[in-house]
Write an enzyme that holds these catalytic residues in place. Sequence first.
Site, PDB file in Angstrom:
ATOM      1  CB  THR A 103      -0.876   0.044   1.266  1.00  0.00           C
ATOM      2  OG1 THR A 103      -0.005   0.133   2.410  1.00  0.00           O
ATOM      3  CG2 THR A 103      -1.741  -1.202   1.396  1.00  0.00           C
TER       4      THR A 103
ATOM      5  CG  ASP B  85      17.546  -2.106   2.450  1.00  0.00           C
ATOM      6  OD1 ASP B  85      17.359  -2.534   3.612  1.00  0.00           O
ATOM      7  OD2 ASP B  85      16.789  -2.380   1.495  1.00  0.00           O
TER       8      ASP B  85
ATOM      9  CG  ASP C 207      15.437   0.873   1.428  1.00  0.00           C
ATOM     10  OD1 ASP C 207      15.929   1.251   2.514  1.00  0.00           O
ATOM     11  OD2 ASP C 207      14.331   0.339   1.355  1.00  0.00           O
TER      12      ASP C 207
END
Length: 209
Positions: free
Chosen positions: A108, A203, A200
């Site tokens: 989502t 990460d 990211d």
Amino acid sequence: MGQVFVLDHPLIADKLTRMRRKETCSKDFRILLKEISLLMGYEVTRSMKTKMVEVETPLMVTSKPMLEEDLITIVPILRAGVGLVDGLLELLPIARVGHIGMYRDEETKQPVEYYCKMPADVAESLVIVVDPMLATGGSAIDAVNALKSRGCANIRMMNLVAAPEGIRAFQEAHPDVDIYVAAVDDGLDQNAYILPGLGDAGDRIFGTK
Ligand code: PRP
Ligand code: URA
């Protein structure tokens, strides 16, 4: 409407470009992030109020400025926001650190809050919310909602890279909160990642990919 300060200092720009490179390893990424947080910290704190205090130098007594606000809370949005904390703490050693845990649901793209621990008097504090990425803006909006629900009224948002969509959404939700960013990028991809962005952030900081 809150202001958006784009801190396009050449040192910040240079370090951010190094962070964007896909071959930059986690160690270098973290070092650059900390260096940028120190540079951005100057601007985020620029409008802090000072008060005149008496000070005795070796030569005379005089009146000079010191910070008026001594309640300052840095709030990293976990995980990636943690990478901005050490630099700010070097500038503001009296600051406390409140943590708010958010992750984006992969389907989502909506933020899910999983942790929140604030100092007891956070409501009276100047709060600086930090997160390298402002993508859809959902995580930042919810983090500030959580702080406002605890009574906070003096909040600033600090991000490294923001998407125009995220800035718009954040300003609509929190028109009273100024945003400080190092760069406004082009937009979001189909996975709500910032383009060109830096990937990211969590990460890359923690080496989890
Ligand atoms: C990243 C980033 C922000 C959020 C931004 O965190 O650090 O918190 O995404 O996206 P948004 O503006 O669309 O909400 P992520 O959810 O990847 O969690 P992590 O820091 O634990 O990796
Ligand atoms: N979160 C990240 O870490 N990077 C993005 O580009 C978007 C969200």
